[in-house]
Design a protein around this motif. Structure first.
Motif, PDB file in Angstrom:
ATOM      1  N   HIS A  61       0.854  -1.184   0.000  1.00 44.16           N
ATOM      2  CA  HIS A  61       0.000   0.000   0.000  1.00 44.16           C
ATOM      3  C   HIS A  61       0.890   1.234   0.000  1.00 44.16           C
ATOM      4  O   HIS A  61       1.685   1.431   0.923  1.00 44.16           O
ATOM      5  CB  HIS A  61      -0.917  -0.016   1.224  1.00 44.16           C
ATOM      6  N   THR A  62       0.762   2.067  -1.027  1.00 46.05           N
ATOM      7  CA  THR A  62       1.606   3.247  -1.172  1.00 46.05           C
ATOM      8  C   THR A  62       0.734   4.484  -1.333  1.00 46.05           C
ATOM      9  O   THR A  62      -0.102   4.553  -2.248  1.00 46.05           O
ATOM     10  CB  THR A  62       2.525   3.108  -2.402  1.00 46.05           C
ATOM     11  N   ALA A  64      -1.752   5.399   0.237  1.00 44.45           N
ATOM     12  CA  ALA A  64      -3.173   5.074   0.398  1.00 44.45           C
ATOM     13  C   ALA A  64      -3.701   5.643   1.708  1.00 44.45           C
ATOM     14  O   ALA A  64      -2.944   6.062   2.586  1.00 44.45           O
ATOM     15  CB  ALA A  64      -3.380   3.571   0.347  1.00 44.45           C
ATOM     16  N   ALA A  65      -5.027   5.641   1.851  1.00 48.42           N
ATOM     17  CA  ALA A  65      -5.660   6.127   3.081  1.00 48.42           C
ATOM     18  C   ALA A  65      -6.722   5.135   3.543  1.00 48.42           C
ATOM     19  O   ALA A  65      -7.563   4.695   2.751  1.00 48.42           O
ATOM     20  CB  ALA A  65      -6.282   7.500   2.857  1.00 48.42           C
ATOM     21  N   PHE A  81       3.044  -0.860   4.357  1.00 44.43           N
ATOM     22  CA  PHE A  81       2.373   0.417   4.141  1.00 44.43           C
ATOM     23  C   PHE A  81       3.441   1.503   4.015  1.00 44.43           C
ATOM     24  O   PHE A  81       4.217   1.716   4.942  1.00 44.43           O
ATOM     25  CB  PHE A  81       1.460   0.761   5.319  1.00 44.43           C
ATOM     26  N   CYS A  84       1.261   5.992   4.128  1.00 47.70           N
ATOM     27  CA  CYS A  84      -0.198   5.851   4.141  1.00 47.70           C
ATOM     28  C   CYS A  84      -0.808   6.574   5.335  1.00 47.70           C
ATOM     29  O   CYS A  84      -0.144   6.834   6.342  1.00 47.70           O
ATOM     30  CB  CYS A  84      -0.593   4.378   4.174  1.00 47.70           C
ATOM     31  N   GLY A 104       4.093   8.111   6.935  1.00 52.25           N
ATOM     32  CA  GLY A 104       2.640   8.160   7.006  1.00 52.25           C
ATOM     33  C   GLY A 104       2.126   8.584   8.372  1.00 52.25           C
ATOM     34  O   GLY A 104       2.892   8.841   9.302  1.00 52.25           O
TER      35      GLY A 104
END
Length: 198
Positions: A61-62, A64-65, A81, A84, A104
């Motif tokens: 997951h790059t 992403a939210a 992640f 994120c 993140g």
């Protein structure tokens, strides 16, 4: 929050193996027993979604939210992640192995009692997150913002905490045997113990 055409969507038992998610948006979706193995998630947005029994194994997951989401009985094996946003998300009875987070914002997340041995968090904002009772033996928590983070009863034995904000950590309520810290952090913990650093 604006209405979304996918609002209320339920996904049950689907195979999303190797699916590529790029820039999609999901509002209040529910995913039951879905296979997300090797999913490549680039910038997808999930808001107020529920994930139950989802397998995130080897997914990436790059940017992403996952905000204000609930993860229940999910598996995160070799999951990563990068940069994120998971603000306000809750993790319940999930398993984490070879789990890595780089950058993140994970502020206000709840991970009480989570099994996070050898997990890696590098440069992550985790303000006011709940890690009470978490198993973090030999985990990496480097350069993380842990201010106002709930860590009571957490096991940080052998963890690498160098560069992280430990200003609100009470060393009397956690296990720290063998943990790695820097000189400035040592002074912070000594002060928390009522010692005079001269």
């Amino acid at each position: 929050m604006d209405d979304d055409p996918d609002e209320g969507r339920v996904v049950r038992g689907e195979d999303w193996y190797g699916r590529h998610l790029a820039g999609t948006r999901h509002l209040r979706w529910t995913f039951y027993d879905t296979d997300w193995t090797e999913v490549a998630d680039e910038g997808a947005v999930f808001e107020e979604c529920t994930f139950s029994g989802v397998r995130f194994n080897a997914s990436r997951h790059t940017g992403a939210a996952f905000t204000n989401c609930v993860f229940s009985n999910c598996t995160f094996f070799d999951t990563r992640f990068d940069n994120c946003k998971l603000v306000g998300s809750q993790f319940r009875s999930c398993t984490f192995h070879l789990f890595a987070v780089d950058g993140g914002d994970w502020s206000f997340t709840t991970l009480p009692g989570a099994e996070l041995r050898r997990a890696e968090f590098d440069g992550v904002r985790m303000r006011e997150s709940d890690l009470s009772g978490a198993r973090l033996e030999e985990a990496v928590l480097r350069h993380c913002d842990l201010s106002a983070c709930a860590l009571e009863g957490a096991d940080l034995s052998g963890a690498d905490l160098r560069g992280s904000d430990l200003s609100t950590l009470d060393p009397l309520t956690v296990r720290l045997r063998g943990a790695r810290i820097g000189l400035e952090q040592a002074a912070v913990l000594a002060t928390a113990l009522g010692l005079r650093v001269e």
